[in-house]
Design a protein around this motif. Sequence first.
Motif, PDB file in Angstrom:
ATOM      1  N   LEU A   1       0.652  -1.325   0.019  1.00 53.52           N
ATOM      2  CA  LEU A   1       0.023   0.057   0.131  1.00 53.52           C
ATOM      3  C   LEU A   1       0.350   1.266   0.172  1.00 53.52           C
ATOM      4  O   LEU A   1       0.663   2.116  -0.905  1.00 53.52           O
ATOM      5  CB  LEU A   1      -1.005  -0.504   1.517  1.00 53.52           C
ATOM      6  CG  LEU A   1      -1.408   1.610   1.226  1.00 53.52           C
ATOM      7  CD1 LEU A   1      -2.958   1.070   0.537  1.00 53.52           C
ATOM      8  CD2 LEU A   1      -3.222   0.737   2.668  1.00 53.52           C
ATOM      9  N   ASP A   2       2.145   1.736   0.933  1.00 49.57           N
ATOM     10  CA  ASP A   2       3.197   2.908   1.009  1.00 49.57           C
ATOM     11  C   ASP A   2       3.434   2.534  -0.127  1.00 49.57           C
ATOM     12  O   ASP A   2       3.591   3.716  -0.819  1.00 49.57           O
ATOM     13  CB  ASP A   2       3.567   2.003   2.176  1.00 49.57           C
ATOM     14  CG  ASP A   2       2.793   2.459   3.334  1.00 49.57           C
ATOM     15  OD1 ASP A   2       1.484   3.496   3.333  1.00 49.57           O
ATOM     16  OD2 ASP A   2       3.241   2.258   4.300  1.00 49.57           O
TER      17      ASP A   2
ATOM     18  N   GLY B   1      -4.517   9.011   0.726  1.00 50.48           N
ATOM     19  CA  GLY B   1      -5.708  10.006   0.154  1.00 50.48           C
ATOM     20  C   GLY B   1      -5.075   8.883  -1.271  1.00 50.48           C
ATOM     21  O   GLY B   1      -6.197   9.230  -1.565  1.00 50.48           O
ATOM     22  N   TYR B   2      -4.377   8.363  -0.901  1.00 50.98           N
ATOM     23  CA  TYR B   2      -4.151   6.558  -1.792  1.00 50.98           C
ATOM     24  C   TYR B   2      -5.774   5.906  -1.646  1.00 50.98           C
ATOM     25  O   TYR B   2      -6.277   5.390  -2.443  1.00 50.98           O
ATOM     26  CB  TYR B   2      -2.816   6.487  -1.548  1.00 50.98           C
ATOM     27  CG  TYR B   2      -2.968   5.306  -2.456  1.00 50.98           C
ATOM     28  CD1 TYR B   2      -2.259   5.291  -3.464  1.00 50.98           C
ATOM     29  CD2 TYR B   2      -3.020   3.545  -2.859  1.00 50.98           C
ATOM     30  CE1 TYR B   2      -2.906   3.899  -4.767  1.00 50.98           C
ATOM     31  CE2 TYR B   2      -3.452   2.897  -3.304  1.00 50.98           C
ATOM     32  CZ  TYR B   2      -2.831   3.383  -4.466  1.00 50.98           C
ATOM     33  OH  TYR B   2      -2.615   2.110  -5.755  1.00 50.98           O
TER      34      TYR B   2
ATOM     35  N   ALA C   1       1.951   6.739  -6.340  1.00 50.28           N
ATOM     36  CA  ALA C   1       0.776   8.260  -7.274  1.00 50.28           C
ATOM     37  C   ALA C   1       1.342   9.207  -6.725  1.00 50.28           C
ATOM     38  O   ALA C   1       0.673  10.295  -6.784  1.00 50.28           O
ATOM     39  CB  ALA C   1      -0.506   7.120  -6.488  1.00 50.28           C
ATOM     40  N   GLY C   2       2.050   9.098  -5.542  1.00 49.55           N
ATOM     41  CA  GLY C   2       2.429  10.251  -4.974  1.00 49.55           C
ATOM     42  C   GLY C   2       1.494  11.039  -3.923  1.00 49.55           C
ATOM     43  O   GLY C   2       0.929  12.441  -3.933  1.00 49.55           O
ATOM     44  N   GLU C   3       1.025  10.413  -3.422  1.00 52.31           N
ATOM     45  CA  GLU C   3      -0.648  10.128  -3.051  1.00 52.31           C
ATOM     46  C   GLU C   3       1.096   9.564  -1.186  1.00 52.31           C
ATOM     47  O   GLU C   3       1.568   8.646  -0.835  1.00 52.31           O
ATOM     48  CB  GLU C   3      -1.725   9.940  -3.035  1.00 52.31           C
ATOM     49  CG  GLU C   3      -2.132  10.452  -3.819  1.00 52.31           C
ATOM     50  CD  GLU C   3      -3.704   9.780  -4.711  1.00 52.31           C
ATOM     51  OE1 GLU C   3      -4.075   9.716  -4.074  1.00 52.31           O
ATOM     52  OE2 GLU C   3      -3.357   9.152  -5.081  1.00 52.31           O
TER      53      GLU C   3
END
Length: 130
Positions: free
Chosen positions: A108-109, A121-122, A115-117
């Motif tokens: 996830l990280d 936020g992701y 994604a730059g989030e």
Amino acid sequence: MKYPIAIEPGDDATAWGVVVPDLPGCFSAADNGIDDAIENAKEAIALWIEDAIANSETIPKPSCITELQKSGEYDGWIWAIAEVDPALVDDTIERINITLPRRILALLDRRAKSAGESRSGYIAHMTLMQ
């Protein structure tokens, strides 16, 4: 939130039609009677609201059934209320605690960073993509 809905009665050959007068273009139908028509209307309202929020549009407040009836546009239709969760329009930030295996959290990280989030936020972005 309780939105008035107008239900056009159906029969064995015709579906029950549903219109949500307060939400332009929001409509639904059901084959199995008024109970299904109301449930399908709730789903249509939720989807309409999600789309409006995604497009930064204003969510109209529900009207009073008696005011809508005065228009005469739905004479002969059945009026009902479709209640939807007010959390659909609530952007209050809420802290949550979730439990995930470390390998899933690491994945996830990585995906969030790619994604730059942020992690939060992701997760929010991926949820809204569904």
